[in-house]
Enzyme design. Sequence first.
Site, PDB file in Angstrom:
ATOM      1  N   ASP A  58      94.731  48.727  56.202  1.00 36.97           N
ATOM      2  CA  ASP A  58      94.221  49.825  57.012  1.00 36.97           C
ATOM      3  C   ASP A  58      95.270  49.963  58.121  1.00 36.97           C
ATOM      4  O   ASP A  58      95.710  48.952  58.688  1.00 36.97           O
ATOM      5  CB  ASP A  58      92.872  49.419  57.608  1.00 36.97           C
ATOM      6  CG  ASP A  58      92.246  50.539  58.427  1.00 36.97           C
ATOM      7  OD1 ASP A  58      91.145  50.969  58.090  1.00 36.97           O
ATOM      8  OD2 ASP A  58      92.874  50.961  59.428  1.00 36.97           O
ATOM      9  N   SER A  59      95.668  51.177  58.425  1.00 32.95           N
ATOM     10  CA  SER A  59      96.819  51.296  59.334  1.00 32.95           C
ATOM     11  C   SER A  59      96.505  50.839  60.750  1.00 32.95           C
ATOM     12  O   SER A  59      97.413  50.708  61.569  1.00 32.95           O
ATOM     13  CB  SER A  59      97.394  52.709  59.324  1.00 32.95           C
ATOM     14  OG  SER A  59      96.609  53.576  60.082  1.00 32.95           O
ATOM     15  N   SER A  60      95.257  50.554  61.044  1.00 36.72           N
ATOM     16  CA  SER A  60      94.939  49.970  62.355  1.00 36.72           C
ATOM     17  C   SER A  60      95.540  48.569  62.467  1.00 36.72           C
ATOM     18  O   SER A  60      95.654  48.019  63.559  1.00 36.72           O
ATOM     19  CB  SER A  60      93.428  49.895  62.565  1.00 36.72           C
ATOM     20  OG  SER A  60      92.894  51.183  62.407  1.00 36.72           O
ATOM     21  N   CYS A  69      98.608  64.848  78.542  1.00 36.65           N
ATOM     22  CA  CYS A  69      98.341  66.122  77.859  1.00 36.65           C
ATOM     23  C   CYS A  69      98.987  66.131  76.477  1.00 36.65           C
ATOM     24  O   CYS A  69     100.033  65.531  76.270  1.00 36.65           O
ATOM     25  CB  CYS A  69      98.906  67.287  78.664  1.00 36.65           C
ATOM     26  SG  CYS A  69      98.119  67.482  80.244  1.00 36.65           S
ATOM     27  N   THR A  86     103.092  62.249  79.846  1.00 36.63           N
ATOM     28  CA  THR A  86     101.850  62.924  80.202  1.00 36.63           C
ATOM     29  C   THR A  86     100.706  62.620  79.223  1.00 36.63           C
ATOM     30  O   THR A  86     100.936  62.414  78.030  1.00 36.63           O
ATOM     31  CB  THR A  86     102.034  64.459  80.296  1.00 36.63           C
ATOM     32  OG1 THR A  86     100.751  65.063  80.530  1.00 36.63           O
ATOM     33  CG2 THR A  86     102.614  65.060  79.033  1.00 36.63           C
ATOM     34  N   THR A 113     100.703  63.604  66.965  1.00 35.24           N
ATOM     35  CA  THR A 113      99.619  62.752  67.438  1.00 35.24           C
ATOM     36  C   THR A 113      98.424  63.016  66.533  1.00 35.24           C
ATOM     37  O   THR A 113      98.203  64.163  66.144  1.00 35.24           O
ATOM     38  CB  THR A 113      99.235  63.169  68.880  1.00 35.24           C
ATOM     39  OG1 THR A 113     100.368  62.930  69.716  1.00 35.24           O
ATOM     40  CG2 THR A 113      98.063  62.390  69.423  1.00 35.24           C
ATOM     41  N   ASP A 130      95.487  56.681  60.993  1.00 36.56           N
ATOM     42  CA  ASP A 130      95.235  56.204  62.365  1.00 36.56           C
ATOM     43  C   ASP A 130      96.521  55.911  63.145  1.00 36.56           C
ATOM     44  O   ASP A 130      96.627  56.257  64.318  1.00 36.56           O
ATOM     45  CB  ASP A 130      94.347  54.953  62.349  1.00 36.56           C
ATOM     46  CG  ASP A 130      92.906  55.284  61.977  1.00 36.56           C
ATOM     47  OD1 ASP A 130      92.554  56.480  61.950  1.00 36.56           O
ATOM     48  OD2 ASP A 130      92.136  54.337  61.712  1.00 36.56           O
ATOM     49  N   THR A 142      93.178  55.129  53.711  1.00 36.57           N
ATOM     50  CA  THR A 142      92.100  55.787  52.966  1.00 36.57           C
ATOM     51  C   THR A 142      92.575  56.428  51.675  1.00 36.57           C
ATOM     52  O   THR A 142      91.872  56.420  50.673  1.00 36.57           O
ATOM     53  CB  THR A 142      91.480  56.891  53.865  1.00 36.57           C
ATOM     54  OG1 THR A 142      91.032  56.274  55.054  1.00 36.57           O
ATOM     55  CG2 THR A 142      90.327  57.581  53.202  1.00 36.57           C
TER      56      THR A 142
HETATM   57  N1  ASP Z   1      91.520  53.716  59.071  1.00 38.78           N
HETATM   58  C1  ASP Z   1      92.320  54.398  58.082  1.00 38.78           C
HETATM   59  C2  ASP Z   1      93.767  54.018  58.306  1.00 38.78           C
HETATM   60  O1  ASP Z   1      94.393  54.481  59.211  1.00 38.78           O
HETATM   61  C3  ASP Z   1      92.157  55.872  58.162  1.00 38.78           C
HETATM   62  C4  ASP Z   1      93.046  56.633  57.222  1.00 38.78           C
HETATM   63  O2  ASP Z   1      93.495  56.110  56.229  1.00 38.78           O
HETATM   64  O3  ASP Z   1      93.311  57.812  57.445  1.00 38.78           O
HETATM   65  O4  ASP Z   1      94.291  53.224  57.558  1.00 38.78           O
END
Ligand code: ASP
Length: 343
Positions: A60-62, A280, A278, A168, A93, A16
Amino acid sequence: MSGEKTSLLILYTGGTIGMMQDPQTGSLVPFDFDNLYDHLPVLRNLDYQLDFYAFDNLIDSSNMTPDFWITLAKKIESNYEKYDGFIVLHGSDTMAYTASALSFMLENLNKPVVFTGSQLPMGMVRSDGRENIIAAIEIAAAKDEDTAMVPEVTIFFENQLLRGNRTTKHNAEHFNAFVSGNYPSLANVGVHIKYNKEYIMKPNFKKLKLHTKLDNNVAILKIFPGITKELVQHTLNTPNLKAVIIETYGSGNAPTAPWFIEALKEAIDKGIIVYNVTQCKSGSVVMGRYETSRDLNRIGVLSGHDITTESAIAKLMYLLGEGFTPEKTKELLQTPIRGEMTL
Ligand code: ASP
């Protein structure tokens, strides 16, 4: 590089932060980082040598992959002598995974590698990206006497600098997107940048050693009430599986149902590593504290102590890739090697 201007390399991977609205279509598109000074003219006031590098395939880091981690780590290694520090602009992400992976891949890191990104694109009026980049630059440039103030892989977001392999992403909306539930922040940014020196790694002055063999024959099995035998067995019978993280309840607890324990035991007997982490966000696995983790201990499940899942998966890929003996791998999984866990 004392006496010379501090030099920093800003690496843009996508996400982003580097987006702006296309005036024609209104959708978000990556902007040309060669024009970063136009977007952020205040950078001209910083007395540092700032160089930029944008990867060819901005993502996009996904869509992050271990191959991209390798490319990124190699880029840092090949520029290591030339720069005093590195800033990595990355989507939030999977930032915690990438920062964790790089912490393991860059052994003897004695310079800052600061990850940052933003929740709102830089091209938007209220973007958090501008402050994040500026603070990340200042942190990467900071010195303590003649050495880097923060010679480790970190994540900076909003007002906190966190150890990368302790973080995280916990919030998809707030500017304060990351949490480090088991390790204090390394710096807090307000009017001043206040470094918490006692928690920051000390440089060891050894030569940087890059590790680029990652083995992704790993899995994460999140335990939930109602988890089926089929799901557990399918996961454990994944072809070529070498290690599985079981994300357990609380301090490392899991069902005591005989079929569950049997399935894990069979996997362990086949040589698959079972690593207890965990669910948590804070606190540690203590196997044997409750009856519901005693069996895990007995059959040879390894304790991840207070490691995050992101760090655990990266550490497994790194250790398996290195090809250590099973005994050594098991020992290292239960030992802090980059500040990623506390015993
Ligand atoms: N979906 C975006 C990514 O991880 C969100 C971000 O940039 O923060 O690339």
